[in-house]
Scaffold this active site. Structure first.
Site, PDB file in Angstrom:
ATOM      1  N   ARG A  95       0.841  -1.189   0.000  1.00  0.00           N
ATOM      2  CA  ARG A  95       0.000   0.000   0.000  1.00  0.00           C
ATOM      3  C   ARG A  95       0.885   1.250   0.000  1.00  0.00           C
ATOM      4  O   ARG A  95       1.719   1.429   0.888  1.00  0.00           O
ATOM      5  CB  ARG A  95      -0.907   0.006   1.238  1.00  0.00           C
ATOM      6  CG  ARG A  95      -1.802   1.236   1.313  1.00  0.00           C
ATOM      7  CD  ARG A  95      -2.542   1.354   2.638  1.00  0.00           C
ATOM      8  NE  ARG A  95      -3.153   2.672   2.707  1.00  0.00           N
ATOM      9  CZ  ARG A  95      -3.445   3.305   3.827  1.00  0.00           C
ATOM     10  NH1 ARG A  95      -3.171   2.755   5.001  1.00  0.00           N
ATOM     11  NH2 ARG A  95      -4.010   4.503   3.787  1.00  0.00           N
ATOM     12  N   HIS A 140      -2.875  11.053   1.334  1.00  0.00           N
ATOM     13  CA  HIS A 140      -2.288  10.769   2.638  1.00  0.00           C
ATOM     14  C   HIS A 140      -1.644  12.045   3.175  1.00  0.00           C
ATOM     15  O   HIS A 140      -0.426  12.139   3.318  1.00  0.00           O
ATOM     16  CB  HIS A 140      -1.269   9.621   2.543  1.00  0.00           C
ATOM     17  CG  HIS A 140      -0.956   8.986   3.856  1.00  0.00           C
ATOM     18  ND1 HIS A 140      -1.046   7.629   4.084  1.00  0.00           N
ATOM     19  CD2 HIS A 140      -0.551   9.522   5.038  1.00  0.00           C
ATOM     20  CE1 HIS A 140      -0.691   7.356   5.326  1.00  0.00           C
ATOM     21  NE2 HIS A 140      -0.381   8.505   5.929  1.00  0.00           N
ATOM     22  N   GLU A 185      -7.156   8.609   7.069  1.00  0.00           N
ATOM     23  CA  GLU A 185      -7.301   9.178   8.409  1.00  0.00           C
ATOM     24  C   GLU A 185      -7.843  10.611   8.435  1.00  0.00           C
ATOM     25  O   GLU A 185      -7.151  11.552   8.841  1.00  0.00           O
ATOM     26  CB  GLU A 185      -5.961   9.111   9.146  1.00  0.00           C
ATOM     27  CG  GLU A 185      -5.487   7.690   9.349  1.00  0.00           C
ATOM     28  CD  GLU A 185      -4.193   7.568  10.109  1.00  0.00           C
ATOM     29  OE1 GLU A 185      -3.857   6.444  10.517  1.00  0.00           O
ATOM     30  OE2 GLU A 185      -3.504   8.591  10.302  1.00  0.00           O
ATOM     31  N   ASN A 324      -7.387   1.676  10.337  1.00  0.00           N
ATOM     32  CA  ASN A 324      -6.044   1.930  10.869  1.00  0.00           C
ATOM     33  C   ASN A 324      -6.143   1.929  12.388  1.00  0.00           C
ATOM     34  O   ASN A 324      -6.968   2.655  12.960  1.00  0.00           O
ATOM     35  CB  ASN A 324      -5.510   3.293  10.414  1.00  0.00           C
ATOM     36  CG  ASN A 324      -5.236   3.370   8.931  1.00  0.00           C
ATOM     37  OD1 ASN A 324      -5.411   2.401   8.205  1.00  0.00           O
ATOM     38  ND2 ASN A 324      -4.799   4.520   8.463  1.00  0.00           N
ATOM     39  N   TYR A 326      -3.669   1.638  16.123  1.00  0.00           N
ATOM     40  CA  TYR A 326      -2.371   1.524  16.782  1.00  0.00           C
ATOM     41  C   TYR A 326      -2.478   1.409  18.298  1.00  0.00           C
ATOM     42  O   TYR A 326      -1.714   0.699  18.923  1.00  0.00           O
ATOM     43  CB  TYR A 326      -1.512   2.761  16.473  1.00  0.00           C
ATOM     44  CG  TYR A 326      -1.066   2.870  15.049  1.00  0.00           C
ATOM     45  CD1 TYR A 326       0.135   2.300  14.621  1.00  0.00           C
ATOM     46  CD2 TYR A 326      -1.832   3.550  14.110  1.00  0.00           C
ATOM     47  CE1 TYR A 326       0.553   2.411  13.303  1.00  0.00           C
ATOM     48  CE2 TYR A 326      -1.429   3.660  12.790  1.00  0.00           C
ATOM     49  CZ  TYR A 326      -0.235   3.089  12.390  1.00  0.00           C
ATOM     50  OH  TYR A 326       0.161   3.195  11.080  1.00  0.00           O
ATOM     51  N   GLU A 394      -3.549  -0.301   8.483  1.00  0.00           N
ATOM     52  CA  GLU A 394      -2.327   0.111   9.193  1.00  0.00           C
ATOM     53  C   GLU A 394      -2.355  -0.461  10.600  1.00  0.00           C
ATOM     54  O   GLU A 394      -3.380  -0.409  11.272  1.00  0.00           O
ATOM     55  CB  GLU A 394      -2.189   1.636   9.288  1.00  0.00           C
ATOM     56  CG  GLU A 394      -1.819   2.345   8.016  1.00  0.00           C
ATOM     57  CD  GLU A 394      -1.610   3.853   8.221  1.00  0.00           C
ATOM     58  OE1 GLU A 394      -1.222   4.265   9.339  1.00  0.00           O
ATOM     59  OE2 GLU A 394      -1.851   4.612   7.273  1.00  0.00           O
TER      60      GLU A 394
END
Length: 492
Positions: A95, A140, A185, A324, A326, A394
């Site tokens: 990606r 992005h 995002e 995404n 984290y 992600e």
């Protein structure tokens, strides 16, 4: 696999499918990067400035180490090495993102950069030559500075500008690219930018995030519909938007209601209009904003209203759900004067975000490790939107750059275990997983101090030498075996 290792996995996972650590057949593994973070070549050929070019060059102090992405990993010139790394890892897909000001220097389709067009053609062809699927993100964070001068994401015309850009990219690369991410995002480009002023274009305004929020959704919807109507009948690809979701967990039973509001504010605003059956803003959040706006003296809600036509236009503009993820936070009702956090920026409601003392910290201030958060986030999505296909676009760990990066290996193991739980125990339709990042890169306001890479990049070397870390070998073995049950002889 030894009996001892089986028992250890059973105890760690606490599941009935003890010993079966295989991913479903056809599950896809990949890795990701983004244009500004790796390409460099900021002024090559006729490329124009992005907001990150402009801001980091104008004020180096905005980045903690004073650096910028002018050269970064030099992937504009070293893309063949990038593809080689993807092949070494055994990736099913890679990606990457297209730089809007590289492909369209004037920001509008009145002029196309032949060099920019060629660069992405060459990268896509090199990937396909090595049996690696290209997954392309259109945006992005690197907005053309020319468009920021016209108001950027606060200008409602940007939805049309973005759709025009998307059409150009689809027409050039749609014959070979079958999976597209429109916008990466939006919570960052709206909430973090306008609430904190820390990220480019550093326009801080108390109402900017909500205006940006609506415009981003319309831009995504227009780009999705351009593909659906003009390109999907011919190329049969899929398009979605990637949302960053920090799992928000109630700090106590008394905080459940405030946690629901926090989730609706932090990611319901970006998912409910697209993925819910009814469309539009989450109802609870819409009422909350109507009340708080009235108290603050606004003549109408700060949360911009959708027309019925806009609700229908945005609703259903997805082919899968791109996630995404984290990190996580605990949520409780706050006291007056307590600050919000970087990623959520909830300034209008009395909400406080905390971390559990047991959660380990990565090498940047916002990053804490809570593996269970990704499973809970997947389940929230399943509960909210049904059996939608979820693509993890992600997930990764940041450190200071150790080559024997055991903490990163542990992070991937633990988070992938939770993904397996979501698939096998909770019956969630998770179809793929993307490691962030394939290599060290320019990590925004952290510069080059924070490392997410499976591969180390030597930024002091003009050749930008890439070297695999221990985590690269681990991830390659997971992909090779389609399993977390890696034979001991394969482990480092």
């Amino acid at each position: 696999m030894s009996i001892k290792r089986v028992l250890v996995f059973c105890l760690v996972l606490g599941v009935c499918w003890c010993g079966n650590l295989d991913f479903p057949p056809g599950f896809k593994f990949g890795a990701a990067t983004s244009a500004y973070q790796i390409e460099g070549a900021w002024n090559a050929s006729d490329k124009h400035l992005s907001v990150w070019d402009f801001d980091t060059q104008s004020d180096p102090k905005m980045v903690r180490d004073g650096n910028n992405g002018d050269t970064a990993c030099d992937s504009y010139n070293l893309y063949k090495r990038d593809v080689e790394m993807a092949k070494e890892l055994g990736l099913h897909f890679y990606r990457f993102s297209i730089s809007w000001p590289r492909l369209m220097p004037a920001s509008f389709p009145i002029r196309i950069s032949e060099d920019g067009k060629r660069y992405y053609n060459d990268l896509i062809d090199e990937l396909l030559k090595n049996n690696i699927e290209p997954i392309v993100t259109l945006y992005h964070w690197d907005l053309p500075q020319r468009l920021q001068n016209l108001g950027g994401w606060a200008n409602p015309l940007i939805a049309d500008w973005f759709a025009d850009y998307a059409r150009v990219a689809y027409s050039f690369y749609g014959d070979r690219v079958k999976t597209w991410i429109t916008i990466n995002e939006p919570i960052v480009i709206c909430d973090v930018v306008y609430n904190t002023g820390l990220l480019a274009p550093r326009v801080q305004h108390e109402d900017g995030a909500l205006i940006c929020n609506k415009n981003v959704l319309l831009a995504h919807a227009k780009a999705w519909r351009v593909y659906d109507e003009e390109f999907k009948p011919k190329y049969h690809g899929k398009v979605s938007m990637a949302n960053q979701m920090v799992w928000l967990e109630a700090a106590s039973k008394e905080d459940e209601d405030i946690a629901i509001l926090a989730r609706e504010h932090s990611y319901g605003r970006y998912t409910h209009p697209v993925f819910s059956r009814e469309g539009g803003w989450p109802a609870k959040l819409e009422r909350a904003y109507a009340d708080i706006s009235k108290k603050q003296g606004y003549l109408r809600s700060k949360l911009p209203a959708f027309t019925k036509k806009e609700i229908e236009y945005i609703r259903g503009t997805y082919d899968f759900l791109a996630l995404n993820h984290y990190t996580s936070r605990k949520v409780r009702k706050g006291s007056p004067g307590e600050s919000a956090t970087l990623f959520t920026g909830i300034y209008d409601f009395d909400i406080k975000f905390e971390v559990d003392e047991s959660w380990k910290n990565g090498s940047t201030s916002w990053f804490y490790v809570y593996p269970e958060g990704i499973r809970k986030q997947i389940n929230w999505l399943k509960q909210q939107y049904g059996d939608v296909e979820i693509f993890i676009t992600e997930n990764g760990y940041c450190d200071d750059g150790d080559m024997v990066d055991d903490n990163r290996v542990e992070y991937y193991k633990d988070y992938l275990k939770q993904v397996l739980l979501a698939i096998k125990e909770d019956k969630a339709k998770v179809i793929g997983y993307t490691a962030w990042s394939m290599m060290d890169n320019f990590e925004w306001i952290d510069g080059y101090q924070t490392k997410f890479g499976l591969y180390k990049v030597d930024f002091d070397d003009p050749e930008r030498t890439r070297t695999p870390r221990k985590s690269a070998k681990f991830y390659a073995d997971v992909i090779k075996h389609n399993s977390l049950d890696i034979p001991e002889s394969q482990e480092l």
